[in-house]
Scaffold this motif. Structure first.
Motif, PDB file in Angstrom:
ATOM      1  N   LEU A   1    -169.174  -1.898 -30.756  1.00 42.64           N
ATOM      2  CA  LEU A   1    -169.793  -2.510 -32.098  1.00 42.64           C
ATOM      3  C   LEU A   1    -168.381  -2.695 -33.114  1.00 42.64           C
ATOM      4  O   LEU A   1    -168.430  -3.899 -33.676  1.00 42.64           O
ATOM      5  N   ARG A   2    -167.645  -1.709 -33.166  1.00 39.05           N
ATOM      6  CA  ARG A   2    -166.467  -1.869 -34.079  1.00 39.05           C
ATOM      7  C   ARG A   2    -165.599  -3.024 -33.634  1.00 39.05           C
ATOM      8  O   ARG A   2    -164.983  -3.553 -34.482  1.00 39.05           O
ATOM      9  N   ALA A   3    -165.371  -3.035 -32.381  1.00 39.42           N
ATOM     10  CA  ALA A   3    -164.414  -3.953 -31.815  1.00 39.42           C
ATOM     11  C   ALA A   3    -165.059  -5.407 -32.203  1.00 39.42           C
ATOM     12  O   ALA A   3    -164.227  -6.292 -32.350  1.00 39.42           O
ATOM     13  N   GLY A   4    -166.335  -5.559 -32.061  1.00 33.48           N
ATOM     14  CA  GLY A   4    -167.050  -6.713 -32.167  1.00 33.48           C
ATOM     15  C   GLY A   4    -166.845  -7.247 -33.620  1.00 33.48           C
ATOM     16  O   GLY A   4    -166.437  -8.370 -33.629  1.00 33.48           O
TER      17      GLY A   4
ATOM     18  N   TYR B   1    -170.634  -2.542 -43.870  1.00 31.53           N
ATOM     19  CA  TYR B   1    -169.773  -1.999 -44.806  1.00 31.53           C
ATOM     20  C   TYR B   1    -168.617  -1.403 -44.228  1.00 31.53           C
ATOM     21  O   TYR B   1    -167.904  -0.754 -45.094  1.00 31.53           O
ATOM     22  N   PHE B   2    -168.303  -1.168 -42.916  1.00 30.03           N
ATOM     23  CA  PHE B   2    -167.026  -0.824 -42.513  1.00 30.03           C
ATOM     24  C   PHE B   2    -166.884   0.701 -42.719  1.00 30.03           C
ATOM     25  O   PHE B   2    -165.591   0.820 -43.001  1.00 30.03           O
ATOM     26  N   LYS B   3    -167.666   1.433 -42.754  1.00 32.23           N
ATOM     27  CA  LYS B   3    -167.522   2.856 -43.144  1.00 32.23           C
ATOM     28  C   LYS B   3    -168.262   3.900 -42.329  1.00 32.23           C
ATOM     29  O   LYS B   3    -168.026   5.149 -42.370  1.00 32.23           O
ATOM     30  N   ALA B   4    -169.465   3.396 -41.698  1.00 30.34           N
ATOM     31  CA  ALA B   4    -170.351   4.429 -41.105  1.00 30.34           C
ATOM     32  C   ALA B   4    -169.769   4.690 -39.552  1.00 30.34           C
ATOM     33  O   ALA B   4    -169.208   4.070 -38.849  1.00 30.34           O
ATOM     34  N   SER B   5    -170.008   6.077 -39.279  1.00 29.40           N
ATOM     35  CA  SER B   5    -169.571   6.661 -38.226  1.00 29.40           C
ATOM     36  C   SER B   5    -170.616   6.229 -37.047  1.00 29.40           C
ATOM     37  O   SER B   5    -171.687   5.845 -37.314  1.00 29.40           O
ATOM     38  N   PHE B   6    -170.147   6.624 -35.659  1.00 33.79           N
ATOM     39  CA  PHE B   6    -171.154   6.333 -34.605  1.00 33.79           C
ATOM     40  C   PHE B   6    -172.463   7.141 -34.649  1.00 33.79           C
ATOM     41  O   PHE B   6    -173.478   6.698 -34.292  1.00 33.79           O
ATOM     42  N   GLN B   7    -172.117   8.276 -35.121  1.00 29.30           N
ATOM     43  CA  GLN B   7    -173.427   9.451 -35.307  1.00 29.30           C
ATOM     44  C   GLN B   7    -174.232   8.930 -36.475  1.00 29.30           C
ATOM     45  O   GLN B   7    -175.531   9.020 -36.201  1.00 29.30           O
ATOM     46  N   ASP B   8    -173.725   8.297 -37.448  1.00 29.30           N
ATOM     47  CA  ASP B   8    -174.456   7.702 -38.602  1.00 29.30           C
ATOM     48  C   ASP B   8    -175.112   6.500 -38.049  1.00 29.30           C
ATOM     49  O   ASP B   8    -176.363   6.148 -38.644  1.00 29.30           O
ATOM     50  N   LEU B   9    -174.617   5.784 -37.051  1.00 27.33           N
ATOM     51  CA  LEU B   9    -175.540   4.371 -36.521  1.00 27.33           C
ATOM     52  C   LEU B   9    -176.456   4.928 -35.570  1.00 27.33           C
ATOM     53  O   LEU B   9    -176.798   3.900 -35.075  1.00 27.33           O
ATOM     54  N   HIS B  10    -176.137   6.121 -35.277  1.00 26.29           N
ATOM     55  CA  HIS B  10    -177.091   6.334 -33.956  1.00 26.29           C
ATOM     56  C   HIS B  10    -176.876   5.718 -32.611  1.00 26.29           C
ATOM     57  O   HIS B  10    -177.672   5.206 -31.893  1.00 26.29           O
ATOM     58  N   LEU B  11    -175.415   5.721 -32.387  1.00 24.55           N
ATOM     59  CA  LEU B  11    -175.077   4.802 -31.427  1.00 24.55           C
ATOM     60  C   LEU B  11    -174.049   5.859 -30.508  1.00 24.55           C
ATOM     61  O   LEU B  11    -173.521   6.998 -30.875  1.00 24.55           O
ATOM     62  N   SER B  12    -174.141   5.676 -28.996  1.00 29.54           N
ATOM     63  CA  SER B  12    -173.120   6.446 -28.302  1.00 29.54           C
ATOM     64  C   SER B  12    -171.627   6.008 -28.578  1.00 29.54           C
ATOM     65  O   SER B  12    -171.470   4.642 -29.302  1.00 29.54           O
ATOM     66  N   TRP B  13    -170.880   6.717 -27.817  1.00 28.63           N
ATOM     67  CA  TRP B  13    -169.456   6.581 -28.173  1.00 28.63           C
ATOM     68  C   TRP B  13    -169.049   5.223 -27.646  1.00 28.63           C
ATOM     69  O   TRP B  13    -168.311   4.338 -28.269  1.00 28.63           O
ATOM     70  N   TYR B  14    -169.352   4.541 -26.482  1.00 31.54           N
ATOM     71  CA  TYR B  14    -169.216   3.250 -26.009  1.00 31.54           C
ATOM     72  C   TYR B  14    -169.918   2.080 -26.816  1.00 31.54           C
ATOM     73  O   TYR B  14    -169.122   0.941 -26.904  1.00 31.54           O
TER      74      TYR B  14
END
Length: 461
Positions: free
Chosen positions: A356-359, A338-351
């Motif tokens: 994920l966003r770059a891919g 959906y191109f809107k979720a933050s890293f925290q919402d996705l339970h991902l570390s910053w890297y």
């Protein structure tokens, strides 16, 4: 034979390419403008075009010109001093314009042409250029994308099935990014037109409020609670607000030297913040690179995608993306698409979040260019339908929401490949109906109101 100084200049006709100046017309054109040689400043003996002179006797080449006797001064008029002879070394130093006139070939002026000459026909006025026909290519792309929007929304009740989930992931990887890219391309000259600027209100704000109220009433009619928050767009209405802010930011991007890298950096860094959905700010930053890429694209970039090897590569890209979607369907989350979720919402570390966003950005762009390469460029049966995608986008939510609430999309046989095919076919037919001119005739007063009374008329110069 008359003096050639009084003959009108002869110029060669110019071709349309020379008149407009193509890419190779970078220097002075030939012939140069008439004023460069035939003006009062350039010719000291200048006469108006067409003015006749006194007949002059013929001069032989081996006979020196006859001397004109000096005229005696009138009574009471001071005598003029005799002209000094030029020095020995200055004998050839004549006036540039006079020397050039003597070297010119003697021609007979047009004004004293023979009576037997045929009259020249008056030049015909050039016909007005025909109005440029609308390019069907982008209309074809828009209809394909709006049909995928309807299919994607119709698949939501059956996403528990892997086949439906795979098609959903495949569609959502590129269909809205490509829609935003096309919107950016069509926004390049948006601020150069008063009519287009007025559409910021006519086509975005007013329909946004009307659709928000309409969907709130529709939800109440099917048994849901009343909810209306204008600043938080409901469901598909987010696109109107996001596009409004993208177009408002267009002058900023056009002033930048490197707008695309800046937009990509903003897109990546926005994942660190939990941006709320108010005013569609989450989608505004999440899809920003696609709008800016479309903003800097030129027609020749689309022509580059029309090569055979790129089309073959596009087919391979689409097939590869479909295979990856089938593999990811059983375990992939839908939030990243959906191109809107933050890293925290996705339970991902910053890297991991940045990766994920770059891919996603790379995969979405690859699929966008693959679709642009494969869509037909000529006139098709759905080219005209692509001119009315706004109606399909804003109205398709009504039958889809009713079908969801009535349970028409939850029959057991729909949870499988056959059900996916049935839903996709029905959604495609619905897209065709909502893009018909009759649909626009019925809903134009709501979705495209003409608020001419709201704007000032442009001042006349």
């Amino acid at each position: 034979m008359s003096d050639t100084r009084f003959s009108p200049p002869v110029t060669t006709p110019r071709s349309p390419e020379e008149e407009t100046g193509g890419p190779a017309q970078t220097g002075a054109r030939w012939p140069l403008p008439e004023e460069a040689f035939w003006s009062e400043e350039a010719d000291p003996h200048w006469m108006a075009p067409g003015e006749l002179t006194e007949p002059q006797p013929a001069i032989k080449d081996d006979e020196p010109p006859a001397k004109t006797p000096a005229k005696a001064p009138a009574k009471g008029e001071p005598a003029k001093a005799p002209a000094k002879k030029p020095a020995k070394g200055q004998a050839a130093a004549k006036e540039p314009s006079q020397a050039a006139q003597e070297r010119r070939p003697r021609q007979r002026p047009k004004a004293v042409a023979d009576d037997t000459a045929q009259p020249q026909p008056e030049p015909k006025q050039e016909a007005q250029p025909a109005r440029r026909k609308r390019d069907p290519y982008l209309d074809n792309v828009k209809f394909v994308l709006i049909a995928l929007v309807v299919v994607g929304h119709s698949l939501v009740p059956t996403l528990s099935a892997d086949s439906s989930r795979a098609l959903y992931i495949f569609i959502y990887t590129f269909h809205m990014p490509l829609f935003v890219l096309i919107s950016g391309y069509l926004s390049r000259n948006f601020w150069n037109s008063n009519a287009k600027t007025n559409k910021l209100v006519d086509t975005f704000l007013v329909p946004y409020v009307i659709v928000e109220v309409g969907y709130a009433l529709l939800r109440v009619s099917v048994g849901q609670k009343w909810s209306l928050t204008i600043i938080d767009p409901a469901w598909l209405n987010w696109y109107l607000l996001a596009l409004l802010f993208w177009r408002l930011s267009t002058p900023v991007w056009k002033r930048m030297k490197y707008p695309v890298p800046v937009a990509i950096v903003v897109y990546l860094l926005s994942g660190f913040s939990q941006i709320e959905g108010d005013f569609s700010m989450d989608r505004f930053f999440g899809l920003m690179p696609f709008f800016v890429i479309g903003l800097v694209m030129q027609p020749e970039h689309f022509e580059m995608l029309n090569r055979r090897w790129i089309k073959i590569l596009g087919v391979l890209t689409i097939l590869g993306a479909a295979g990856v979607a089938i593999l990811l369907a059983p375990r992939a989350k839908l939030s990243p698409f959906y191109f809107k979720a933050s890293f925290q919402d996705l339970h991902l570390s910053w890297y991991m979040g940045l990766g994920l966003r770059a891919g996603l950005l790379v995969c979405a762009l690859a699929m966008c260019f693959a679709v642009l390469a494969l869509v037909p460029r000529g006139e098709t049966w759905y080219s005209d339908l692509g001119t009315r995608t706004l109606y399909c986008y804003l109205l398709h939510g009504i039958p889809v929401l009713v079908a969801k609430e009535m349970g028409w999309l939850e029959f057991p046989w729909l949870f499988g490949p056959l059900g996916v095919l049935a839903i996709a076919s029905s959604a495609f037919a619905l897209a065709i109906v909502l893009c018909l001119p009759e649909t626009r005739t019925v809903f134009k007063w709501v979705l495209e109101p003409r608020l001419t009374w709201l704007y000032r008329r442009p001042s006349r110069s």
